[in-house]
Design a protein around this motif. Sequence first.
Motif, PDB file in Angstrom:
ATOM      1  N   LYS A 216      -7.883  63.759 -11.555  1.00 57.66           N
ATOM      2  CA  LYS A 216      -6.431  63.783 -11.369  1.00 57.66           C
ATOM      3  C   LYS A 216      -5.853  62.380 -11.181  1.00 57.66           C
ATOM      4  O   LYS A 216      -4.650  62.180 -11.327  1.00 57.66           O
ATOM      5  N   PHE A 217      -6.713  61.397 -10.887  1.00 60.65           N
ATOM      6  CA  PHE A 217      -6.230  60.027 -10.723  1.00 60.65           C
ATOM      7  C   PHE A 217      -6.030  59.311 -12.060  1.00 60.65           C
ATOM      8  O   PHE A 217      -5.349  58.280 -12.119  1.00 60.65           O
ATOM      9  N   LEU A 218      -6.632  59.820 -13.115  1.00 62.71           N
ATOM     10  CA  LEU A 218      -6.682  59.079 -14.375  1.00 62.71           C
ATOM     11  C   LEU A 218      -5.307  58.774 -14.980  1.00 62.71           C
ATOM     12  O   LEU A 218      -5.129  57.705 -15.573  1.00 62.71           O
ATOM     13  N   PRO A 219      -4.306  59.638 -14.882  1.00 60.39           N
ATOM     14  CA  PRO A 219      -3.006  59.304 -15.497  1.00 60.39           C
ATOM     15  C   PRO A 219      -2.222  58.210 -14.766  1.00 60.39           C
ATOM     16  O   PRO A 219      -1.231  57.702 -15.306  1.00 60.39           O
ATOM     17  N   TYR A 220      -2.644  57.831 -13.574  1.00 58.73           N
ATOM     18  CA  TYR A 220      -1.856  56.902 -12.770  1.00 58.73           C
ATOM     19  C   TYR A 220      -2.235  55.452 -13.057  1.00 58.73           C
ATOM     20  O   TYR A 220      -3.392  55.137 -13.334  1.00 58.73           O
ATOM     21  N   ASP A 221      -1.246  54.585 -12.960  1.00 58.83           N
ATOM     22  CA  ASP A 221      -1.468  53.143 -13.092  1.00 58.83           C
ATOM     23  C   ASP A 221      -1.908  52.619 -11.727  1.00 58.83           C
ATOM     24  O   ASP A 221      -1.089  52.177 -10.918  1.00 58.83           O
ATOM     25  N   ILE A 222      -3.191  52.688 -11.470  1.00 58.16           N
ATOM     26  CA  ILE A 222      -3.741  52.322 -10.164  1.00 58.16           C
ATOM     27  C   ILE A 222      -4.378  50.939 -10.261  1.00 58.16           C
ATOM     28  O   ILE A 222      -5.278  50.711 -11.063  1.00 58.16           O
ATOM     29  N   GLN A 223      -3.901  50.033  -9.422  1.00 56.20           N
ATOM     30  CA  GLN A 223      -4.440  48.683  -9.407  1.00 56.20           C
ATOM     31  C   GLN A 223      -5.292  48.399  -8.176  1.00 56.20           C
ATOM     32  O   GLN A 223      -6.074  47.442  -8.165  1.00 56.20           O
ATOM     33  N   SER A 224      -5.135  49.212  -7.147  1.00 55.46           N
ATOM     34  CA  SER A 224      -5.970  49.074  -5.961  1.00 55.46           C
ATOM     35  C   SER A 224      -6.121  50.431  -5.288  1.00 55.46           C
ATOM     36  O   SER A 224      -5.285  51.324  -5.463  1.00 55.46           O
ATOM     37  N   VAL A 225      -7.200  50.572  -4.543  1.00 55.67           N
ATOM     38  CA  VAL A 225      -7.536  51.839  -3.890  1.00 55.67           C
ATOM     39  C   VAL A 225      -7.972  51.558  -2.460  1.00 55.67           C
ATOM     40  O   VAL A 225      -8.713  50.602  -2.202  1.00 55.67           O
ATOM     41  N   ILE A 226      -7.500  52.397  -1.534  1.00 60.18           N
ATOM     42  CA  ILE A 226      -8.052  52.401  -0.181  1.00 60.18           C
ATOM     43  C   ILE A 226      -8.744  53.735   0.030  1.00 60.18           C
ATOM     44  O   ILE A 226      -8.120  54.798  -0.047  1.00 60.18           O
ATOM     45  N   CYS A 227     -10.053  53.678   0.253  1.00 53.20           N
ATOM     46  CA  CYS A 227     -10.826  54.864   0.608  1.00 53.20           C
ATOM     47  C   CYS A 227     -11.006  54.885   2.127  1.00 53.20           C
ATOM     48  O   CYS A 227     -11.266  53.843   2.734  1.00 53.20           O
TER      49      CYS A 227
END
Length: 247
Positions: A216-227
């Motif tokens: 579900k994350f694939l369509p988003y323009d994600i440049q950074s992630v906090i886990c």
Amino acid sequence: MKTTVNLKTIDIDTNFRGIQEVLHPVLIWDNQEAVLIDVGIPFRLPLFQEAMAQAGVPFNNLKKIILTHHDLDHIGGLTELLNAFPHKIDVLSTEEEKPYIQGERPHLKITPVFIDQFRAALPAELPSERRDAILHLLKQPPTAKVDQIVTDKEELPLFGGIEVIHTPGHTPGHISLYLKQHKLLIAGDAMMIDNGCFVEPDNCVDAVLAKSSIKKFLPYDIQSVICYHGGLCEENVKYRIEQLAYS
């Protein structure tokens, strides 16, 4: 026009799950209000108070707590935090997580076997008073009223827009959050970082569904992630999410 939005993790060193690790609740604020994403484990209230003071965030500006899910390492400090602030703080979660947060249903993962294993994993040097308090919290987890239900793909009108992404599997109503202005994903426990790599979450109620939710994350323009388990990642994020989703 972009607003000035600040963000920091409140890093909590712990062996709460029987392993030494750092948990990463997130504080987001502007000059109007502040929001916490998850609240960590019990007995860490001073960390939140200190972090807000150091950031120059007035306590009265904390208006909302968004809970990604009901696991105790994410909501353990909830009662302490709500009681420590003199004003009303709204608690947000999904409908699926609400009955666990409000204490209407027992936590899915706190079973008698889990409590026995947890008791055995507590450090021998831990004072007996703290040991008893922790075990009491396992048997009677903190609860709070959920004030607002959030839903999949809902955009919260906060900090330039925060989109809710329902990522079930770790728990039924688990959510991640996408900050549009920052192109930042707060993944919660939908993914973890281990040795610098994204990995699937552990301790899931449905591991197959949890793995599927990563797509579900694939369509988003994600440049950074906090886990929550692993912290910040800013390198080759899109590619690494794809690799994990299709591995």
